[in-house]
Write a protein that holds these residues in place. Structure first.
Motif, mmCIF file in Angstrom:
data_model
loop_
_atom_site.group_PDB
_atom_site.id
_atom_site.type_symbol
_atom_site.label_atom_id
_atom_site.label_comp_id
_atom_site.label_asym_id
_atom_site.label_seq_id
_atom_site.Cartn_x
_atom_site.Cartn_y
_atom_site.Cartn_z
ATOM 1 N N ASP A 95 21.177 58.194 51.279
ATOM 2 C CA ASP A 95 21.783 59.214 50.646
ATOM 3 C C ASP A 95 22.685 58.654 49.619
ATOM 4 O O ASP A 95 23.697 57.889 50.143
ATOM 5 N N LYS A 96 22.805 59.421 48.476
ATOM 6 C CA LYS A 96 23.759 58.868 47.485
ATOM 7 C C LYS A 96 25.116 59.469 47.818
ATOM 8 O O LYS A 96 25.203 60.362 48.507
ATOM 9 N N MET A 97 26.100 58.436 47.598
ATOM 10 C CA MET A 97 27.258 58.751 47.789
ATOM 11 C C MET A 97 28.391 58.366 46.639
ATOM 12 O O MET A 97 28.126 57.318 46.030
ATOM 13 N N GLU A 98 29.393 59.063 46.456
ATOM 14 C CA GLU A 98 30.583 58.542 45.595
ATOM 15 C C GLU A 98 31.485 57.356 46.221
ATOM 16 O O GLU A 98 31.953 57.884 47.068
ATOM 17 N N ILE A 99 31.701 56.268 45.664
ATOM 18 C CA ILE A 99 32.653 55.477 46.132
ATOM 19 C C ILE A 99 33.891 55.614 45.219
ATOM 20 O O ILE A 99 33.777 55.483 43.956
ATOM 21 N N PRO A 100 35.217 55.849 45.835
ATOM 22 C CA PRO A 100 36.324 56.323 44.706
ATOM 23 C C PRO A 100 36.815 54.793 44.105
ATOM 24 O O PRO A 100 36.558 54.030 44.807
ATOM 25 N N ALA A 101 37.564 55.081 43.040
ATOM 26 C CA ALA A 101 38.043 54.119 42.665
ATOM 27 C C ALA A 101 39.294 53.442 43.219
ATOM 28 O O ALA A 101 39.782 54.275 44.249
ATOM 29 N N THR A 102 39.619 52.153 43.645
ATOM 30 C CA THR A 102 40.599 51.669 44.179
ATOM 31 C C THR A 102 41.231 50.640 43.128
ATOM 32 O O THR A 102 40.580 49.944 42.452
ATOM 33 N N LYS A 103 42.094 49.727 44.062
ATOM 34 C CA LYS A 103 42.600 48.638 43.390
ATOM 35 C C LYS A 103 42.119 47.502 44.358
ATOM 36 O O LYS A 103 42.010 47.644 45.668
ATOM 37 N N VAL A 104 41.936 46.286 43.926
ATOM 38 C CA VAL A 104 41.450 45.132 44.591
ATOM 39 C C VAL A 104 42.405 43.786 44.344
ATOM 40 O O VAL A 104 42.467 43.769 42.830
ATOM 41 N N PRO A 105 42.612 43.013 44.971
ATOM 42 C CA PRO A 105 43.040 41.805 44.750
ATOM 43 C C PRO A 105 42.242 40.987 43.906
ATOM 44 O O PRO A 105 40.895 40.845 44.354
ATOM 45 N N ALA A 106 42.588 40.103 43.220
ATOM 46 C CA ALA A 106 41.635 39.208 42.312
ATOM 47 C C ALA A 106 42.329 37.729 42.201
ATOM 48 O O ALA A 106 43.757 37.825 42.006
ATOM 49 N N PHE A 107 41.602 36.888 42.086
ATOM 50 C CA PHE A 107 42.200 35.214 41.766
ATOM 51 C C PHE A 107 41.265 34.722 40.637
ATOM 52 O O PHE A 107 40.250 34.919 40.532
ATOM 53 N N SER A 108 41.946 34.292 39.608
ATOM 54 C CA SER A 108 41.498 33.286 38.304
ATOM 55 C C SER A 108 41.800 32.214 38.658
ATOM 56 O O SER A 108 43.063 31.938 38.536
ATOM 57 N N ALA A 109 40.935 31.047 38.835
ATOM 58 C CA ALA A 109 41.073 29.817 38.863
ATOM 59 C C ALA A 109 41.801 29.002 37.621
ATOM 60 O O ALA A 109 41.300 29.480 36.445
ATOM 61 N N GLY A 110 42.743 28.253 37.523
ATOM 62 C CA GLY A 110 43.563 27.579 36.247
ATOM 63 C C GLY A 110 42.474 26.494 35.921
ATOM 64 O O GLY A 110 41.514 25.969 36.788
ATOM 65 N N LYS A 111 42.797 25.929 34.785
ATOM 66 C CA LYS A 111 42.071 24.791 34.004
ATOM 67 C C LYS A 111 41.997 23.827 34.944
ATOM 68 O O LYS A 111 41.014 23.074 35.119
ATOM 69 N N LEU A 112 42.985 23.131 35.601
ATOM 70 C CA LEU A 112 42.878 21.919 36.190
ATOM 71 C C LEU A 112 42.383 22.067 37.481
ATOM 72 O O LEU A 112 41.700 21.217 37.883
ATOM 73 N N PHE A 113 42.328 23.343 38.074
ATOM 74 C CA PHE A 113 41.562 23.642 39.497
ATOM 75 C C PHE A 113 39.966 23.715 39.132
ATOM 76 O O PHE A 113 39.141 22.968 39.624
ATOM 77 N N LYS A 114 39.843 24.456 37.995
ATOM 78 C CA LYS A 114 38.348 24.030 37.628
ATOM 79 C C LYS A 114 37.519 22.868 37.171
ATOM 80 O O LYS A 114 36.607 22.540 37.784
ATOM 81 N N GLU A 115 38.435 21.975 36.650
ATOM 82 C CA GLU A 115 38.255 20.662 36.440
ATOM 83 C C GLU A 115 38.050 19.998 37.581
ATOM 84 O O GLU A 115 37.290 18.763 37.636
ATOM 85 N N LYS A 116 39.010 20.036 38.567
ATOM 86 C CA LYS A 116 38.915 19.376 39.600
ATOM 87 C C LYS A 116 37.781 19.524 40.507
ATOM 88 O O LYS A 116 36.977 18.621 41.125
ATOM 89 N N VAL A 117 37.110 20.901 40.705
ATOM 90 C CA VAL A 117 35.869 21.508 41.253
ATOM 91 C C VAL A 117 34.688 20.925 40.508
ATOM 92 O O VAL A 117 33.846 20.326 41.062
ATOM 93 N N ALA A 118 34.891 21.061 39.353
ATOM 94 C CA ALA A 118 33.528 20.718 38.245
ATOM 95 C C ALA A 118 34.195 19.788 36.988
ATOM 96 O O ALA A 118 34.323 20.497 36.023
ATOM 97 N N PRO A 119 34.239 18.649 37.234
ATOM 98 C CA PRO A 119 34.850 17.704 36.135
ATOM 99 C C PRO A 119 33.870 17.841 34.758
ATOM 100 O O PRO A 119 32.612 18.144 35.054
ATOM 101 N N PRO A 120 34.311 17.850 33.938
ATOM 102 C CA PRO A 120 33.788 18.068 32.680
ATOM 103 C C PRO A 120 32.644 16.858 32.270
ATOM 104 O O PRO A 120 33.292 15.799 32.883
ATOM 105 N N LYS A 121 31.654 17.099 31.818
ATOM 106 C CA LYS A 121 30.614 15.799 31.746
ATOM 107 C C LYS A 121 30.802 15.406 30.110
ATOM 108 O O LYS A 121 30.860 16.314 29.215
ATOM 109 N N ASP A 122 30.866 14.131 30.210
ATOM 110 C CA ASP A 122 31.160 13.566 28.454
ATOM 111 C C ASP A 122 29.794 13.124 28.116
ATOM 112 O O ASP A 122 28.683 12.715 28.616
#
Length: 94
Positions: free
Chosen positions: A67-94
Motif C-alpha cells: 500500500d502507498k503511504m506518505e512519509i513525512p518531512a523530517t530533519k536528518v544528520p549529514a556528514f560531508s568529508a573534507g578535502k584532506l579526508f577524501k584524498e587520504k581515502v582515495a589519493p589523486p592519480k597523477d
C-alpha cells in the motif's frame, strides 16, 4: 573500528590513558550531536562537516502490503568529508 578501538588508537597517538581518551572522545561526539541538533553546522577543517538537512515528504510503500503511504518531512544528520579526508581515502592519480 568500533568506539573502543577508536579510544585505544586515540590514547596511543595522544599518549594519554584510555579513560582520558574515552572522556574526550565522548565529550567531543556529544558536543557535535548537540550543535547539529540545534541547527548549527560543525566544521572540522581537513576532516569534514556535520550538519542537519531537511528531507522532504515523499511517497513510500508498506513493504508487507504494498500500500502507498506518505512519509513525512523530517530533519536528518549529514556528514560531508573534507578535502584532506577524501584524498587520504582515495589519493589523486597523477
Amino acid at each position: 573500528m568500533n568506539k573502543g578501538e577508536l579510544v585505544d588508537a586515540v590514547a596511543e597517538k595522544a599518549a594519554v590513558t584510555k579513560k582520558q581518551a574515552d572522556a574526550v572522545l565522548s565529550a567531543a561526539l556529544e558536543a557535535i550531536m548537540e550543535a547539529v541538533s540545534e541547527g548549527d553546522k560543525v566544521t572540522l577543517v581537513g576532516f569534514g562537516s556535520f550538519e542537519s538537512r531537511e528531507r522532504k515528504a515523499r511517497e513510500g510503500r508498506n513493504p508487507k502490503t504494498g500500500d502507498k503511504m506518505e512519509i513525512p518531512a523530517t530533519k536528518v544528520p549529514a556528514f560531508s568529508a573534507g578535502k584532506l579526508f577524501k584524498e587520504k581515502v582515495a589519493p589523486p592519480k597523477d
